[in-house]
Design an enzyme around this catalytic site. Sequence first.
Site, mmCIF file in Angstrom:
data_model
loop_
_atom_site.group_PDB
_atom_site.id
_atom_site.type_symbol
_atom_site.label_atom_id
_atom_site.label_comp_id
_atom_site.label_asym_id
_atom_site.label_seq_id
_atom_site.Cartn_x
_atom_site.Cartn_y
_atom_site.Cartn_z
ATOM 1 C CE1 TYR A 37 -5.648 -77.339 -8.442
ATOM 2 C CE2 TYR A 37 -7.316 -78.708 -9.505
ATOM 3 C CZ TYR A 37 -5.995 -78.313 -9.381
ATOM 4 O OH TYR A 37 -5.038 -78.854 -10.201
ATOM 5 C CD GLN A 90 -5.799 -87.486 -20.452
ATOM 6 O OE1 GLN A 90 -4.644 -87.095 -20.290
ATOM 7 N NE2 GLN A 90 -6.411 -87.386 -21.626
ATOM 8 C CG ASP A 110 -15.915 -83.050 -16.195
ATOM 9 O OD1 ASP A 110 -15.439 -82.452 -17.169
ATOM 10 O OD2 ASP A 110 -16.289 -84.237 -16.265
ATOM 11 C CG HIS A 159 -5.443 -87.031 -14.627
ATOM 12 N ND1 HIS A 159 -5.296 -86.274 -15.770
ATOM 13 C CD2 HIS A 159 -4.500 -88.006 -14.717
ATOM 14 C CE1 HIS A 159 -4.313 -86.762 -16.497
ATOM 15 N NE2 HIS A 159 -3.813 -87.828 -15.882
ATOM 16 C CB CYS A 188 -9.762 -81.851 7.875
ATOM 17 S SG CYS A 188 -10.251 -83.470 8.499
ATOM 18 C CB CYS A 205 -8.157 -83.705 11.978
ATOM 19 S SG CYS A 205 -7.180 -83.339 10.496
ATOM 20 C CG ASN A 217 -8.444 -83.458 -30.230
ATOM 21 O OD1 ASN A 217 -8.837 -83.580 -29.077
ATOM 22 N ND2 ASN A 217 -7.575 -82.509 -30.596
ATOM 23 C CD GLU A 222 -6.072 -77.845 -31.670
ATOM 24 O OE1 GLU A 222 -6.319 -76.809 -32.298
ATOM 25 O OE2 GLU A 222 -5.659 -77.849 -30.501
ATOM 26 C CB ALA A 230 -16.154 -84.571 -28.587
HETATM 27 N N1 APR Z 1 -14.237 -81.469 -29.147
HETATM 28 C C1 APR Z 1 -13.128 -82.243 -29.286
HETATM 29 N N2 APR Z 1 -11.895 -81.836 -28.930
HETATM 30 C C2 APR Z 1 -11.774 -80.600 -28.425
HETATM 31 C C3 APR Z 1 -12.874 -79.721 -28.257
HETATM 32 C C4 APR Z 1 -14.151 -80.208 -28.644
HETATM 33 N N3 APR Z 1 -15.255 -79.458 -28.526
HETATM 34 N N4 APR Z 1 -12.412 -78.549 -27.739
HETATM 35 C C5 APR Z 1 -11.078 -78.695 -27.573
HETATM 36 N N5 APR Z 1 -10.692 -79.907 -28.005
HETATM 37 C C6 APR Z 1 -9.361 -80.504 -27.994
HETATM 38 C C7 APR Z 1 -8.231 -79.515 -28.102
HETATM 39 O O1 APR Z 1 -7.922 -79.288 -29.483
HETATM 40 C C8 APR Z 1 -7.099 -80.261 -27.391
HETATM 41 O O2 APR Z 1 -6.350 -81.050 -28.313
HETATM 42 O O3 APR Z 1 -9.204 -81.119 -26.732
HETATM 43 C C9 APR Z 1 -7.823 -81.193 -26.421
HETATM 44 C C10 APR Z 1 -7.665 -80.785 -24.954
HETATM 45 O O4 APR Z 1 -6.307 -80.894 -24.655
HETATM 46 P P1 APR Z 1 -5.775 -80.390 -23.246
HETATM 47 O O5 APR Z 1 -6.278 -79.020 -22.956
HETATM 48 O O6 APR Z 1 -4.291 -80.656 -23.238
HETATM 49 O O7 APR Z 1 -6.483 -81.331 -22.187
HETATM 50 P P2 APR Z 1 -6.124 -82.827 -21.868
HETATM 51 O O8 APR Z 1 -5.558 -83.517 -23.059
HETATM 52 O O9 APR Z 1 -7.305 -83.420 -21.224
HETATM 53 O O10 APR Z 1 -4.974 -82.672 -20.751
HETATM 54 C C11 APR Z 1 -4.542 -83.866 -20.142
HETATM 55 O O11 APR Z 1 -3.143 -82.690 -18.632
HETATM 56 O O12 APR Z 1 -3.156 -80.709 -17.789
HETATM 57 C C12 APR Z 1 -3.236 -81.999 -17.419
HETATM 58 O O13 APR Z 1 -4.370 -83.129 -15.717
HETATM 59 C C13 APR Z 1 -4.561 -82.265 -16.799
HETATM 60 O O14 APR Z 1 -6.136 -84.006 -17.370
HETATM 61 C C14 APR Z 1 -5.318 -82.984 -17.904
HETATM 62 C C15 APR Z 1 -4.205 -83.598 -18.713
#
Ligand code: APR
Length: 247
Positions: A67, A105, A108, A123, A152, A154, A217, A219, A235
């Site tokens: 992390y 979610q 950062d 999250h 910590c 403590c 998204n 895809e 995005a």
């Molecule tokens: N623009 C838009 N979408 C994008 C881009 C981009 N440049 N690059 C990747 N993606 C899409 C991917 O196609 C995918 O569908 O973003 C999505 C990311 O999906 P995940 O990797 O599953 O991330 P997320 O949906 O945020 O995961 C949710 O799951 O793993 C846990 O806690 C973790 O917050 C996270 C949660």
Amino acid sequence: MTTLPPIIEALREAKAIAVLTGAGVSKESGIPTFRDAMEGLWAKYDPAELATPEAFARDPEKVSRWYDERRVRCSAARPNPGHRALADLQAWCGERGKSFTLITQNIDRLHQAAGSHDVIELHGTIWVWRCTLCGDEQEERGGPFERYPPLCACGGFRRPAVVWFGEMLPEQALRRAFDTAEASDLFFSIGTSGLVTPAADLIHIAARRGARTAEINMEPTSITGLTDWAIHAPAGEALPRLAAALV
Ligand code: APR
């Protein structure tokens, strides 16, 4: 796949806009998505194996180091045009008396760095580390920790204040997110695979209440078929086009 005009029209007509973002929104800031192939040193690990309380209890050094590497990587990241476009959209809505709520979610805080405010962090955040013994929380914006796990005052082990698999989401954030989805008449799902609940439930709650729904998204995902409109593009390209068309 949808073009922008119908989504622009829906934004102009909407009164309560809700946006859920995931890791895809931060990808163009250089932060790998959660389900990207794990890179380098961590390639052999499955994130779900590291992002659990059991993993931390079993090997606090490995989990805290993983992390902290992500935290230090986030330090080098800057908001991208997608983050900035969402901050502009929030301002545009405010100027027109529309409510706008950003639910993320992501851990950062790039949305906040881009100017979004009142963000609901489902999250948690990688910038805050919590003592597993006394609960004390400290924001950590510096370089890598000197030891893992960090301690910590403590003497307790400190962990990132993020939600791990199997853990409850912050109650107030989750309540606000459900209320936002229920009250929305336009719901955007942006940069998320829609795989992880309860975040993935929000668009279904909004749709059941009659909200129009849009996905932006890279895809298609498991929710694409549910949405009124879907734009499959980065995005960082689609959101600035959307924001520019509103002015
Ligand atoms: N623009 C838009 N979408 C994008 C881009 C981009 N440049 N690059 C990747 N993606 C899409 C991917 O196609 C995918 O569908 O973003 C999505 C990311 O999906 P995940 O990797 O599953 O991330 P997320 O949906 O945020 O995961 C949710 O799951 O793993 C846990 O806690 C973790 O917050 C996270 C949660």
